[in-house]
Design an enzyme around this catalytic site. Structure first.
Site, mmCIF file in Angstrom:
data_model
loop_
_atom_site.group_PDB
_atom_site.id
_atom_site.type_symbol
_atom_site.label_atom_id
_atom_site.label_comp_id
_atom_site.label_asym_id
_atom_site.label_seq_id
_atom_site.Cartn_x
_atom_site.Cartn_y
_atom_site.Cartn_z
ATOM 1 N N TYR A 54 0.809 -1.221 0.000
ATOM 2 C CA TYR A 54 0.000 0.000 0.000
ATOM 3 C C TYR A 54 0.844 1.274 0.000
ATOM 4 O O TYR A 54 0.331 2.366 -0.233
ATOM 5 C CB TYR A 54 -0.982 0.012 1.168
ATOM 6 C CG TYR A 54 -0.371 -0.060 2.556
ATOM 7 C CD1 TYR A 54 0.408 0.978 3.072
ATOM 8 C CD2 TYR A 54 -0.595 -1.160 3.374
ATOM 9 C CE1 TYR A 54 0.951 0.925 4.337
ATOM 10 C CE2 TYR A 54 -0.059 -1.232 4.653
ATOM 11 C CZ TYR A 54 0.704 -0.181 5.135
ATOM 12 O OH TYR A 54 1.250 -0.242 6.394
ATOM 13 N N SER A 55 2.114 1.165 0.263
ATOM 14 C CA SER A 55 2.990 2.333 0.371
ATOM 15 C C SER A 55 3.425 2.826 -1.003
ATOM 16 O O SER A 55 4.000 2.073 -1.790
ATOM 17 C CB SER A 55 4.225 1.964 1.203
ATOM 18 O OG SER A 55 5.298 2.842 0.956
ATOM 19 N N ALA A 56 3.179 4.102 -1.299
ATOM 20 C CA ALA A 56 3.588 4.671 -2.584
ATOM 21 C C ALA A 56 5.104 4.599 -2.782
ATOM 22 O O ALA A 56 5.566 4.195 -3.857
ATOM 23 C CB ALA A 56 3.097 6.112 -2.710
#
Length: 218
Positions: free
Chosen positions: A9-11
């Site tokens: 989920y981390s950009a």
């Protein structure tokens, strides 16, 4: 062996996944659940004293901060220099875009969304911080005029970092349609950057985990 500590989920993590795919690198993916406190376990803190993700370990060498990882991967594994040319001025332009993403565009997301999502006492949306997003996109729009890509008019590391960021704005339902250069760049980047599908999967995972409450209020 490239050990990659991340969450999808981390950009910043997603920018590295796409870059690794473009470079033909296989990552040994190790999920680190921040909500469960896995980043605070002694074995991870020993690798990265700042206990942050993404973190990369390449044959015993550990590096963290996503844009530092991007540059490291390109310098070591991009043999023809296509994503990060060796010319100092060309690198300077790419670095400027990477730092623009870090300090302006992605940071505007942090200012506006994080207080609503991650603080112990959730705060309402702040119009002043929304204006920071608008200003950041307006500047990105200006930087893209006359260019198909974010830097040098060719695909570079800058596009990978910025694609991860802009897709996070899209999944968060920020409307950047009034910035035509950004829209044009974004639609092209989604087509030409390897790993877009996994990136979008991570965006949808982020939405499922965190965005429901604030999006339902809009």
């Amino acid at each position: 062996m490239l050990d990659f500590y991340y969450m999808l989920y981390s950009a910043p993590c997603r920018s590295i996944l796409m870059t690794a795919r473009a470079l033909g690198l296989e990552l040994n993916k190790k999920q680190v659940d921040l909500d469960a406190g896995e980043h605070l376990k002694p074995e991870f803190v020993k690798i990265n004293p700042q206990h942050t993700i993404p973190t990369l370990v390449d044959d015993g060498f550990a590096i963290w901060e996503s844009r530092a990882i991007l540059i490291y991967l390109a310098e070591k594994y991009d043999k023809d220099g296509s994503l990060y040319p060796k010319d100092p001025q060309q690198r300077a332009v790419i670095n400027q875009r990477l730092f623009f993403d870090l300090s302006t565009l992605y940071q505007s997301y942090v200012y506006f969304y994080y207080p609503q999502l991650f603080e112990d006492v959730k705060k309402p949306a702040d119009p002043e911080n929304l204006k920071k997003i608008d200003d950041a996109f307006a500047m990105f729009n200006t930087l893209l005029k006359g260019q198909q890509y974010a830097a040098l008019n060719k695909l570079t590391l800058a596009d990978f970092a910025l694609l991860a960021t802009v897709s996070t704005f899209e999944i968060s339902e920020y409307d950047f349609g009034k910035y035509p250069e950004v829209v044009r760049w974004y639609e092209n980047a989604k087509k030409v950057i390897p790993g877009w599908e996994e990136n979008w999967e991570g965006c949808e995972y982020y939405k499922k985990l965190y965005l429901g409450a604030i999006l339902n209020k809009q």
